[in-house]
Enzyme design. Structure first.
Site, PDB file in Angstrom:
ATOM      1  N   LYS A 179       0.621  -1.287  -0.016  1.00  0.00           N
ATOM      2  CA  LYS A 179      -0.117  -0.035  -0.023  1.00  0.00           C
ATOM      3  C   LYS A 179       0.786   1.340   0.038  1.00  0.00           C
ATOM      4  O   LYS A 179       0.404   2.175  -0.449  1.00  0.00           O
ATOM      5  CB  LYS A 179      -0.891   0.120   1.072  1.00  0.00           C
TER       6      LYS A 179
ATOM      7  N   SER B 152       1.108  -9.696  -0.804  1.00  0.00           N
ATOM      8  CA  SER B 152       0.626  -8.479  -0.622  1.00  0.00           C
ATOM      9  C   SER B 152       1.132  -7.633   0.691  1.00  0.00           C
ATOM     10  O   SER B 152       1.172  -6.441   0.836  1.00  0.00           O
ATOM     11  CB  SER B 152      -0.662  -7.967  -1.094  1.00  0.00           C
TER      12      SER B 152
END
Length: 319
Positions: A38, A289
């Site tokens: 992110k 991720s």
């Protein structure tokens, strides 16, 4: 953005290759700054804002990783950040976000409630809203993962990508297919939070009443308005995985790969392991991720993983 974000490593595993009969490449975004991908999107978004917009501060809602990414990006620029998060967000993510200097507001049972509260507050405070996934600049920032991945291993023919609201897979799919048009991009959702899977396969957008999954990073009740058209156009398939399959992937990465991965970060691998026979690939990339796992949940995760058949969850393979 090379001087801002980490150029994360690409790892292989003989165990995984033997188990899947594929060459598997793990893109280790759990080693990115703040422990998740992110930070890429948040940094790129803030780089695109004007000085006037930055002066107003930034505000968002997040399942946890976007919160940390935006908080750090804002801190580096001396910008005030206010983050709304669900009350169920793991303490580790909340404290890390506060540690980067952001103001944290805990509200609601899921991302959706936190998001709605943050939008209402934005109307009053005038801060610049930085959406965690439904923003083209955010998607573009996340897409740098695909560009790095294909630079590191050009033979990759398929990429497994976790899906929450769709910002990650949108950016990756567009970037990957701009470099390699025939590459396949497969999204993976938790079966108990599969709003994008439903919209993709059934053509109808349905807001889920409740989402409950150990992969809280992808626990989103509905797909993004901007991400869904991109997903429909560029993504080749979306599959779902059970809680036990996600849990098994977490334990597998810990035991076999000696690396800590959160539920959302393990979803891509869970999708590959559980749907392996249906995935036609010789060189498969898996986006890991994030790694911001609440360690106190490990015993629960182990219990979930045991629900899989022994021959699935405890394959004895040599590293």
């Amino acid at each position: 953005m090379d001087h801002i974000v980490h150029h994360t490593t690409l790892r292989t595993s003989a165990t995984t290759n033997k188990r899947t009969q594929k060459n598997v490449y793990f893109k280790m975004e759990n080693q990115q700054k703040t422990g998740a991908f992110k930070f890429r999107g948040a940094s790129y978004k803030l780089m695109r804002l004007t000085d006037e917009q930055l002066a107003c501060g930034v505000i968002t809602a997040s399942a946890g990783n976007h919160a940390q990414g935006l908080a750090l990006a804002a801190y580096k620029l001396g910008v005030k950040a206010t983050i709304y998060m669900a009350e169920s967000t793991p303490d580790a993510k909340v404290e890390a976000t506060r540690g980067y200097g952001a103001e944290v507001v805990l509200i609601g049972e899921s991302f959706q409630e936190a998001y709605e509260a943050s939008v209402e507050h934005q109307k009053k405070c005038g801060a610049t809203y930085v959406h965690p996934f439904d923003d083209y600049d955010i998607m573009a920032g996340q897409g740098t993962i695909a560009l790095e991945l294909l630079e590191q291993e050009s033979r990759i023919d398929t990429i497994m990508v976790p899906i929450g609201g769709g910002g990650l897979i949108s950016g990756i799919a567009v970037a990957a297919k701009s470099v390699k048009p025939n590459i396949r991009v497969i999204g993976v959702q938790a079966a108990s939070a599969a709003a994008t899977h439903t919209a993709y396969h059934e053509g109808a957008v349905k807001k889920l009443d409740k989402v409950s999954t150990i992969a809280e990073g992808i626990a989103v009740k509905q797909p993004g308005e901007k991400t869904l058209p991109i997903i429909r156009h560029y993504v080749d398939d979306i599959i779902t995985v059970s809680e036990a399959e996600i849990a098994h992937a977490i334990i597998y990465m810990l035991e076999r790969g000696k690396t800590l991965v959160e539920g959302a970060g393990a979803a891509g691998l869970a999708g590959l392991l559980s749907h392996n026979d249906k995935i036609d690939s010789r060189h498969c990339g898996v986006i890991v991720s994030g790694g911001n796992l609440d360690i106190s949940k490990l015993s629960h995760i182990q219990a979930l993983a045991r629900q899989l058949k022994p021959e699935v969850s405890h394959k004895a393979l040599v590293l």
